[in-house]
Every structure is written in structure tokens, then in C-alpha cells.
Design a protein around this motif. Structure first.
Motif, PDB file in Angstrom:
ATOM      1  N   GLU A  39       0.972  -1.124   0.183  1.00  0.00           N
ATOM      2  CA  GLU A  39       0.093  -0.287   0.036  1.00  0.00           C
ATOM      3  C   GLU A  39       0.790   1.276  -0.019  1.00  0.00           C
ATOM      4  O   GLU A  39       0.590   2.408  -0.774  1.00  0.00           O
ATOM      5  N   ARG A  40       2.019   1.214   0.827  1.00  0.00           N
ATOM      6  CA  ARG A  40       2.985   2.488   0.662  1.00  0.00           C
ATOM      7  C   ARG A  40       3.890   2.495  -0.344  1.00  0.00           C
ATOM      8  O   ARG A  40       4.820   3.479  -0.535  1.00  0.00           O
ATOM      9  N   GLY A  41       3.745   1.544  -1.371  1.00  0.00           N
ATOM     10  CA  GLY A  41       4.633   1.675  -2.605  1.00  0.00           C
ATOM     11  C   GLY A  41       6.142   1.188  -2.085  1.00  0.00           C
ATOM     12  O   GLY A  41       7.004   1.316  -2.912  1.00  0.00           O
ATOM     13  N   LYS A  42       6.158   0.406  -1.120  1.00  0.00           N
ATOM     14  CA  LYS A  42       7.658  -0.022  -0.659  1.00  0.00           C
ATOM     15  C   LYS A  42       7.921  -1.384  -1.065  1.00  0.00           C
ATOM     16  O   LYS A  42       9.180  -1.823  -1.031  1.00  0.00           O
ATOM     17  N   SER A  43       6.918  -2.236  -1.577  1.00  0.00           N
ATOM     18  CA  SER A  43       7.040  -3.352  -2.146  1.00  0.00           C
ATOM     19  C   SER A  43       6.270  -3.625  -3.259  1.00  0.00           C
ATOM     20  O   SER A  43       5.135  -3.201  -3.465  1.00  0.00           O
ATOM     21  N   ASN A  44       6.562  -4.305  -4.226  1.00  0.00           N
ATOM     22  CA  ASN A  44       5.661  -4.843  -5.312  1.00  0.00           C
ATOM     23  C   ASN A  44       5.171  -6.029  -5.061  1.00  0.00           C
ATOM     24  O   ASN A  44       5.497  -6.885  -3.942  1.00  0.00           O
ATOM     25  N   THR A  45       4.577  -6.746  -5.819  1.00  0.00           N
ATOM     26  CA  THR A  45       3.838  -8.069  -5.589  1.00  0.00           C
ATOM     27  C   THR A  45       3.846  -8.936  -6.954  1.00  0.00           C
ATOM     28  O   THR A  45       3.843  -8.388  -7.978  1.00  0.00           O
ATOM     29  N   ASN A  46       3.334 -10.095  -6.720  1.00  0.00           N
ATOM     30  CA  ASN A  46       3.281 -10.843  -8.012  1.00  0.00           C
ATOM     31  C   ASN A  46       1.928 -10.809  -8.671  1.00  0.00           C
ATOM     32  O   ASN A  46       0.981 -10.638  -8.089  1.00  0.00           O
ATOM     33  N   PRO A  47       1.777 -11.053  -9.802  1.00  0.00           N
ATOM     34  CA  PRO A  47       0.592 -11.147 -10.449  1.00  0.00           C
ATOM     35  C   PRO A  47      -0.477 -12.054  -9.782  1.00  0.00           C
ATOM     36  O   PRO A  47      -1.782 -11.649  -9.778  1.00  0.00           O
ATOM     37  N   THR A  49      -0.997 -12.516  -6.521  1.00  0.00           N
ATOM     38  CA  THR A  49      -1.572 -11.672  -5.438  1.00  0.00           C
ATOM     39  C   THR A  49      -2.173 -10.540  -5.806  1.00  0.00           C
ATOM     40  O   THR A  49      -3.405 -10.209  -5.429  1.00  0.00           O
ATOM     41  N   VAL A  50      -1.996  -9.904  -7.004  1.00  0.00           N
ATOM     42  CA  VAL A  50      -2.861  -8.731  -7.619  1.00  0.00           C
ATOM     43  C   VAL A  50      -4.011  -9.314  -7.934  1.00  0.00           C
ATOM     44  O   VAL A  50      -4.937  -8.692  -7.571  1.00  0.00           O
ATOM     45  N   PHE A  51      -4.229 -10.550  -8.446  1.00  0.00           N
ATOM     46  CA  PHE A  51      -5.396 -11.250  -8.929  1.00  0.00           C
ATOM     47  C   PHE A  51      -6.336 -11.204  -7.573  1.00  0.00           C
ATOM     48  O   PHE A  51      -7.509 -10.991  -7.458  1.00  0.00           O
ATOM     49  N   LYS A  52      -5.801 -11.784  -6.453  1.00  0.00           N
ATOM     50  CA  LYS A  52      -6.412 -11.974  -5.168  1.00  0.00           C
ATOM     51  C   LYS A  52      -6.874 -10.394  -4.711  1.00  0.00           C
ATOM     52  O   LYS A  52      -8.057 -10.495  -3.961  1.00  0.00           O
ATOM     53  N   LEU A  53      -6.085  -9.663  -4.651  1.00  0.00           N
ATOM     54  CA  LEU A  53      -6.396  -8.417  -4.182  1.00  0.00           C
ATOM     55  C   LEU A  53      -7.525  -7.778  -5.047  1.00  0.00           C
ATOM     56  O   LEU A  53      -8.573  -7.219  -4.395  1.00  0.00           O
ATOM     57  N   ALA A  54      -7.287  -8.004  -6.380  1.00  0.00           N
ATOM     58  CA  ALA A  54      -8.518  -7.272  -7.204  1.00  0.00           C
ATOM     59  C   ALA A  54     -10.005  -7.922  -7.004  1.00  0.00           C
ATOM     60  O   ALA A  54     -10.916  -7.366  -6.874  1.00  0.00           O
ATOM     61  N   LYS A  55      -9.961  -9.211  -6.703  1.00  0.00           N
ATOM     62  CA  LYS A  55     -11.230 -10.211  -6.270  1.00  0.00           C
ATOM     63  C   LYS A  55     -11.852  -9.688  -5.017  1.00  0.00           C
ATOM     64  O   LYS A  55     -12.752  -9.326  -4.944  1.00  0.00           O
ATOM     65  N   ALA A  56     -10.747  -9.506  -4.070  1.00  0.00           N
ATOM     66  CA  ALA A  56     -11.307  -9.169  -2.575  1.00  0.00           C
ATOM     67  C   ALA A  56     -11.781  -7.683  -2.682  1.00  0.00           C
ATOM     68  O   ALA A  56     -12.617  -7.268  -1.749  1.00  0.00           O
ATOM     69  N   GLN A  63      -7.382  -3.751 -14.192  1.00  0.00           N
ATOM     70  CA  GLN A  63      -7.320  -2.392 -13.933  1.00  0.00           C
ATOM     71  C   GLN A  63      -6.108  -2.219 -12.743  1.00  0.00           C
ATOM     72  O   GLN A  63      -5.064  -1.275 -12.918  1.00  0.00           O
ATOM     73  N   LEU A  64      -6.046  -3.315 -11.725  1.00  0.00           N
ATOM     74  CA  LEU A  64      -5.075  -3.415 -10.810  1.00  0.00           C
ATOM     75  C   LEU A  64      -3.778  -3.638 -11.489  1.00  0.00           C
ATOM     76  O   LEU A  64      -2.823  -3.005 -11.168  1.00  0.00           O
ATOM     77  N   TYR A  65      -3.748  -4.559 -12.221  1.00  0.00           N
ATOM     78  CA  TYR A  65      -2.425  -5.145 -13.039  1.00  0.00           C
ATOM     79  C   TYR A  65      -1.643  -3.909 -13.621  1.00  0.00           C
ATOM     80  O   TYR A  65      -0.557  -3.936 -13.444  1.00  0.00           O
ATOM     81  N   ASP A  66      -2.497  -3.202 -14.276  1.00  0.00           N
ATOM     82  CA  ASP A  66      -1.981  -2.196 -15.126  1.00  0.00           C
ATOM     83  C   ASP A  66      -1.298  -1.198 -14.269  1.00  0.00           C
ATOM     84  O   ASP A  66      -0.113  -0.607 -14.608  1.00  0.00           O
ATOM     85  N   LEU A  67      -1.854  -0.889 -13.057  1.00  0.00           N
ATOM     86  CA  LEU A  67      -1.306   0.022 -12.305  1.00  0.00           C
ATOM     87  C   LEU A  67       0.262  -0.517 -11.404  1.00  0.00           C
ATOM     88  O   LEU A  67       0.900   0.437 -11.264  1.00  0.00           O
ATOM     89  N   PHE A  68       0.112  -1.717 -11.237  1.00  0.00           N
ATOM     90  CA  PHE A  68       1.280  -2.403 -10.760  1.00  0.00           C
ATOM     91  C   PHE A  68       2.467  -2.350 -11.864  1.00  0.00           C
ATOM     92  O   PHE A  68       3.802  -2.323 -11.272  1.00  0.00           O
ATOM     93  N   TYR A  69       2.112  -2.879 -13.081  1.00  0.00           N
ATOM     94  CA  TYR A  69       3.275  -3.432 -13.968  1.00  0.00           C
ATOM     95  C   TYR A  69       3.541  -2.317 -15.261  1.00  0.00           C
ATOM     96  O   TYR A  69       4.253  -2.688 -15.819  1.00  0.00           O
ATOM     97  N   LYS A  70       2.323  -1.482 -15.374  1.00  0.00           N
ATOM     98  CA  LYS A  70       2.520  -0.631 -16.628  1.00  0.00           C
ATOM     99  C   LYS A  70       2.871   0.660 -16.201  1.00  0.00           C
ATOM    100  O   LYS A  70       2.105   1.422 -15.791  1.00  0.00           O
ATOM    101  N   LYS A  71       4.163   1.042 -16.265  1.00  0.00           N
ATOM    102  CA  LYS A  71       4.499   2.331 -15.690  1.00  0.00           C
ATOM    103  C   LYS A  71       4.639   3.169 -16.921  1.00  0.00           C
ATOM    104  O   LYS A  71       4.879   3.209 -17.805  1.00  0.00           O
TER     105      LYS A  71
END
Length: 71
Positions: A39-47, A49-56, A63-71
């Protein structure tokens, strides 16, 4: 929804849903300390976990994947 990064979006949606870090970490299967770092941008995560976050959080994975991986 205007956010600067993926972590900010995760935090915003988590709070909107009334979830604590502990609540969301249990839903996703990620330690709450690691979730805080994400949440604080101090660590990234794997796809996976991104899927689980999006679902939860009730948002589209892409939408969430793009924010994590497409800079």
C-alpha cells in the motif's frame, strides 16, 4: 477514481470497504506487514497476489495489474 499508484488504490478501496489490513491480508493470503508495504509503494507483488487483491476489493484484475506493472 484518481490515484497515484496501485498501492494507493488498494488502500483507498480497502478503507471504503471498511477492511483493516489484517482483514484484507486474511482474504488475500498475504502477511499484513507485506500488505502495508504494498500500500505504501515500498514493495511490489506478483500477478497472483494482484489477482487476489482485485477479487477481494471488487475491481477488475486488469485495472489493478496495469497500475502495478505498466509504468
Amino acid at each position: 477514481m484518481e490515484v497515484a499508484n496501485a498501492g494507493e488504490l488498494v488502500r483507498k478501496l480497502r478503507k471504503e470497504k471498511g477492511l483493516t489490513l489484517q482483514d484484507l491480508s486474511e482474504k488475500v493470503g498475504v502477511n499484513y506487514v507485506n500488505l502495508s508495504l504494498i500500500e505504501r509503494g515500498k514493495s511490489n507483488t506478483n500477478p497472483q497476489t494482484v489477482f487476489k487483491l482485485a477479487k477481494a476489493l471488487g475491481i477488475e484484475y486488469d485495472q489493478l495489474y496495469d497500475l502495478f506493472y505498466k509504468k
